[in-house]
Design a protein around this motif. Structure first.
Motif, mmCIF file in Angstrom:
data_model
loop_
_atom_site.group_PDB
_atom_site.id
_atom_site.type_symbol
_atom_site.label_atom_id
_atom_site.label_comp_id
_atom_site.label_asym_id
_atom_site.label_seq_id
_atom_site.Cartn_x
_atom_site.Cartn_y
_atom_site.Cartn_z
ATOM 1 N N GLN A 97 0.810 -1.204 0.000
ATOM 2 C CA GLN A 97 0.000 0.000 0.000
ATOM 3 C C GLN A 97 0.850 1.263 0.000
ATOM 4 O O GLN A 97 1.864 1.336 0.690
ATOM 5 C CB GLN A 97 -0.905 0.029 1.241
ATOM 6 C CG GLN A 97 -1.782 -1.200 1.383
ATOM 7 C CD GLN A 97 -2.803 -1.057 2.498
ATOM 8 O OE1 GLN A 97 -2.906 -0.003 3.131
ATOM 9 N NE2 GLN A 97 -3.564 -2.104 2.744
ATOM 10 N N ASN A 99 0.092 4.853 1.210
ATOM 11 C CA ASN A 99 -0.899 5.581 1.999
ATOM 12 C C ASN A 99 -0.461 7.020 2.199
ATOM 13 O O ASN A 99 0.669 7.277 2.613
ATOM 14 C CB ASN A 99 -1.055 4.924 3.376
ATOM 15 C CG ASN A 99 -1.651 3.537 3.277
ATOM 16 O OD1 ASN A 99 -2.549 3.291 2.485
ATOM 17 N ND2 ASN A 99 -1.142 2.615 4.077
ATOM 18 N N HIS A 101 -2.025 11.218 3.354
ATOM 19 C CA HIS A 101 -3.107 12.066 3.825
ATOM 20 C C HIS A 101 -3.137 13.341 3.018
ATOM 21 O O HIS A 101 -2.124 14.036 2.896
ATOM 22 C CB HIS A 101 -2.948 12.389 5.313
ATOM 23 C CG HIS A 101 -3.471 11.312 6.201
ATOM 24 N ND1 HIS A 101 -4.516 11.498 7.068
ATOM 25 C CD2 HIS A 101 -3.105 10.021 6.337
ATOM 26 C CE1 HIS A 101 -4.762 10.377 7.727
ATOM 27 N NE2 HIS A 101 -3.905 9.463 7.291
ATOM 28 N N TRP A 114 -7.593 10.385 4.242
ATOM 29 C CA TRP A 114 -6.615 9.302 4.133
ATOM 30 C C TRP A 114 -6.874 8.571 2.822
ATOM 31 O O TRP A 114 -7.964 8.028 2.602
ATOM 32 C CB TRP A 114 -6.765 8.371 5.336
ATOM 33 C CG TRP A 114 -5.857 7.187 5.346
ATOM 34 C CD1 TRP A 114 -4.701 7.016 4.666
ATOM 35 C CD2 TRP A 114 -6.040 5.990 6.118
ATOM 36 N NE1 TRP A 114 -4.140 5.788 4.951
ATOM 37 C CE2 TRP A 114 -4.943 5.146 5.839
ATOM 38 C CE3 TRP A 114 -7.012 5.561 7.020
ATOM 39 C CZ2 TRP A 114 -4.808 3.891 6.417
ATOM 40 C CZ3 TRP A 114 -6.876 4.306 7.601
ATOM 41 C CH2 TRP A 114 -5.779 3.487 7.308
ATOM 42 N N GLN A 116 -5.587 5.615 0.107
ATOM 43 C CA GLN A 116 -4.807 4.391 -0.008
ATOM 44 C C GLN A 116 -4.775 3.916 -1.463
ATOM 45 O O GLN A 116 -5.818 3.739 -2.084
ATOM 46 C CB GLN A 116 -5.421 3.276 0.852
ATOM 47 C CG GLN A 116 -5.497 3.602 2.333
ATOM 48 C CD GLN A 116 -6.238 2.509 3.085
ATOM 49 O OE1 GLN A 116 -7.458 2.416 3.016
ATOM 50 N NE2 GLN A 116 -5.496 1.672 3.788
ATOM 51 N N VAL A 118 -3.502 0.653 -3.455
ATOM 52 C CA VAL A 118 -3.207 -0.698 -2.970
ATOM 53 C C VAL A 118 -3.018 -1.673 -4.123
ATOM 54 O O VAL A 118 -3.815 -1.707 -5.063
ATOM 55 C CB VAL A 118 -4.352 -1.205 -2.062
ATOM 56 C CG1 VAL A 118 -4.031 -2.593 -1.513
ATOM 57 C CG2 VAL A 118 -4.623 -0.226 -0.921
ATOM 58 N N ASP A 134 -8.259 1.283 -4.712
ATOM 59 C CA ASP A 134 -7.993 2.421 -3.834
ATOM 60 C C ASP A 134 -9.125 2.604 -2.831
ATOM 61 O O ASP A 134 -10.237 2.124 -3.037
ATOM 62 C CB ASP A 134 -7.721 3.711 -4.624
ATOM 63 C CG ASP A 134 -8.909 4.193 -5.442
ATOM 64 O OD1 ASP A 134 -10.063 4.008 -5.024
ATOM 65 O OD2 ASP A 134 -8.697 4.792 -6.518
ATOM 66 N N ARG A 226 1.898 7.706 6.477
ATOM 67 C CA ARG A 226 1.886 6.304 6.866
ATOM 68 C C ARG A 226 2.981 5.580 6.128
ATOM 69 O O ARG A 226 4.109 6.028 6.120
ATOM 70 C CB ARG A 226 0.501 5.708 6.692
ATOM 71 C CG ARG A 226 -0.427 6.206 7.792
ATOM 72 C CD ARG A 226 -1.802 5.660 7.674
ATOM 73 N NE ARG A 226 -1.833 4.237 7.909
ATOM 74 C CZ ARG A 226 -2.103 3.657 9.069
ATOM 75 N NH1 ARG A 226 -2.294 4.393 10.125
ATOM 76 N NH2 ARG A 226 -2.164 2.373 9.184
ATOM 77 N N THR A 228 4.519 2.664 2.928
ATOM 78 C CA THR A 228 4.403 1.727 1.814
ATOM 79 C C THR A 228 5.044 0.435 2.303
ATOM 80 O O THR A 228 6.231 0.390 2.541
ATOM 81 C CB THR A 228 5.162 2.220 0.584
ATOM 82 O OG1 THR A 228 4.547 3.425 0.139
ATOM 83 C CG2 THR A 228 5.104 1.224 -0.531
ATOM 84 N N HIS A 231 1.423 -5.492 3.669
ATOM 85 C CA HIS A 231 0.431 -5.018 4.625
ATOM 86 C C HIS A 231 -0.828 -5.875 4.626
ATOM 87 O O HIS A 231 -1.183 -6.473 3.638
ATOM 88 C CB HIS A 231 0.061 -3.577 4.233
ATOM 89 C CG HIS A 231 -0.671 -2.813 5.273
ATOM 90 N ND1 HIS A 231 -0.156 -2.553 6.511
ATOM 91 C CD2 HIS A 231 -1.890 -2.242 5.251
ATOM 92 C CE1 HIS A 231 -1.013 -1.848 7.220
ATOM 93 N NE2 HIS A 231 -2.081 -1.652 6.469
#
Length: 240
Positions: A97, A99, A101, A114, A116, A118, A134, A226, A228, A231
């Protein structure tokens, strides 16, 4: 041995003035985050794992990075994952991921989303099969929601434990041992917009365009805090 190369990521140190309207739920005062504790939610497996940047520097000093684009590049030599608790057909799945913000002000109020990007890896074979999706979550206040009036994109809205969020999962499946994820911010006709992109070696492809249609504005900033990393679906990981 799994070899993971990242071009990477992270922020922290952020002050948010929260506001009560359709895009963020009621809260009072300022929400200030000066650093994070990576162990606050996970002290043992199952937990996210991998290579990441979480905004903590030497001496536990928080740092932040702000830019209009972040990307992660992952090259896999060999990977095998297994989680017996997943549904049939997904027991060998893992996710990587990117991630970030998105933090912007509109109408005198500050919002935080937030986002993401993915890649879901099916690790049954030596060269993984990859699908892309996403998510967008409203993090302006705790348990804030995404509404149809919040944003536009190729995806739809779902509910998770009472919190409404956005998800786009295009119908695609790629066999590759290299995957790039990128999120690019642009101001499109005054609206904050994020391009969701992937790259399997033949160039960057935009698969979703997320535009925050409520927030007509002149200027915005993007922040990542956050990681990568491998995960979410890996839990019991066996590397050969």
């Amino acid at each position: 041995m799994a070899v993971i190369a990242l071009v990477s990521l992270l922020i922290f140190s952020m002050a948010i003035n929260v506001y009560n309207d359709n895009y963020g739920e009621k809260a009072t005062g300022n929400v200030t985050e000066s650093s994070i504790n990576p162990y606050v939610l996970y002290t043992s497996e199952p937990a996210p794992m991998g290579i990441s940047a979480i905004g903590i520097g030497p001496g536990n000093t928080p740092y932040s990075l702000k830019t209009s684009s972040f990307e992660g590049i992952i090259n896999i030599t060999d990977i095998k994952t297994y989680n017996a608790s997943l549904p049939s057909g997904e027991k060998n799945d893992a996710s990587i991921q990117l991630n970030l913000h998105l933090n912007f002000s509109s109408g005198g109020h500050t919002y935080d989303y937030w986002i993401q990007n993915v890649a879901i890896l099916s690790t049954s074979n030596k060269t993984p099969g990859v699908s892309i999706l996403d998510n967008v979550w409203n993090q302006t206040t705790r348990y804030a929601n995404i509404y149809g009036s919040t944003l536009s994109g190729n995806g739809t809205l779902y509910n998770s434990n009472g919190q409404q969020f956005y998800i786009d999962e295009p119908s695609m499946y790629i066999t590759t041992d290299s995957i790039g994820l990128r999120e690019v911010y642009k101001n499109i006709s005054g609206y904050p917009t994020v391009y969701m992109e992937y790259n399997t070696g033949s160039g960057w492809n935009i698969y979703d365009t997320v535009k925050f249609i409520f927030a007509k504005m002149h200027q915005t900033q993007i922040s990542l805090y956050r990681d990568t990393s491998i995960h979410q679906r890996e839990i019991h990981v066996m590397l050969n």
